[in-house]
Design a protein around this motif. Structure first.
Motif, mmCIF file in Angstrom:
data_model
loop_
_atom_site.group_PDB
_atom_site.id
_atom_site.type_symbol
_atom_site.label_atom_id
_atom_site.label_comp_id
_atom_site.label_asym_id
_atom_site.label_seq_id
_atom_site.Cartn_x
_atom_site.Cartn_y
_atom_site.Cartn_z
ATOM 1 N N LEU A 157 2.286 1.572 -3.484
ATOM 2 C CA LEU A 157 1.244 2.053 -4.389
ATOM 3 C C LEU A 157 1.062 3.552 -4.230
ATOM 4 O O LEU A 157 1.009 4.290 -5.220
ATOM 5 C CB LEU A 157 -0.073 1.334 -4.113
ATOM 6 N N LYS A 158 0.989 4.007 -3.000
ATOM 7 C CA LYS A 158 0.817 5.445 -2.750
ATOM 8 C C LYS A 158 1.970 6.238 -3.356
ATOM 9 O O LYS A 158 1.760 7.293 -3.971
ATOM 10 C CB LYS A 158 0.730 5.702 -1.246
ATOM 11 N N ASN A 159 3.172 5.727 -3.233
ATOM 12 C CA ASN A 159 4.349 6.405 -3.795
ATOM 13 C C ASN A 159 4.347 6.357 -5.326
ATOM 14 O O ASN A 159 4.938 7.222 -5.976
ATOM 15 C CB ASN A 159 5.633 5.792 -3.262
ATOM 16 N N ALA A 176 -1.560 14.335 -6.443
ATOM 17 C CA ALA A 176 -2.976 14.728 -6.452
ATOM 18 C C ALA A 176 -3.118 16.129 -7.038
ATOM 19 O O ALA A 176 -2.278 17.003 -6.815
ATOM 20 C CB ALA A 176 -3.527 14.689 -5.030
ATOM 21 N N LEU A 204 1.623 6.506 -7.242
ATOM 22 C CA LEU A 204 0.509 7.264 -7.819
ATOM 23 C C LEU A 204 0.970 8.658 -8.214
ATOM 24 O O LEU A 204 1.868 9.227 -7.594
ATOM 25 C CB LEU A 204 -0.632 7.369 -6.794
ATOM 26 N N ALA A 245 0.836 -1.203 0.000
ATOM 27 C CA ALA A 245 0.000 0.000 0.000
ATOM 28 C C ALA A 245 0.873 1.256 0.000
ATOM 29 O O ALA A 245 0.562 2.226 -0.714
ATOM 30 C CB ALA A 245 -0.934 -0.005 1.207
ATOM 31 N N ARG A 246 1.970 1.242 0.766
ATOM 32 C CA ARG A 246 2.899 2.392 0.747
ATOM 33 C C ARG A 246 3.523 2.542 -0.631
ATOM 34 O O ARG A 246 3.630 3.655 -1.165
ATOM 35 C CB ARG A 246 3.991 2.203 1.799
#
Length: 65
Positions: free
Chosen positions: A55-57, A62, A59, A52-53
């Motif tokens: 994946l966040k990195n 925003a 993306l 999950a970390r």
């Protein structure tokens, strides 16, 4: 004399019936499997957090609307 305590009662292992000894073996095997599965769950939970970390990195940044 070896004993086992179940529900606060001590039992002499040598006095147990074969059926009781088999059930004790089954309980011990189930306990071992539960411990193994709990360890696997801990590993999978840690791996998921790392994914999950990552994946966040991965993306894109925003964009505010």
């Amino acid at each position: 004399m070896s004993t086992i305590i179940i529900d606060d009662i001590a039992y002499d292992l040598t006095a147990l019936s074969e059926a009781a000894k088999q059930q004790l073996t089954n309980v011990q095997a189930a306990d071992a499997e539960i411990q193994r599965l709990q360890a696997q769950l801990a590993i999978a939970t840690t791996a998921r957090a790392a994914y999950a970390r990552a994946l966040k990195n991965a993306l894109p940044a925003a964009v505010s609307h």
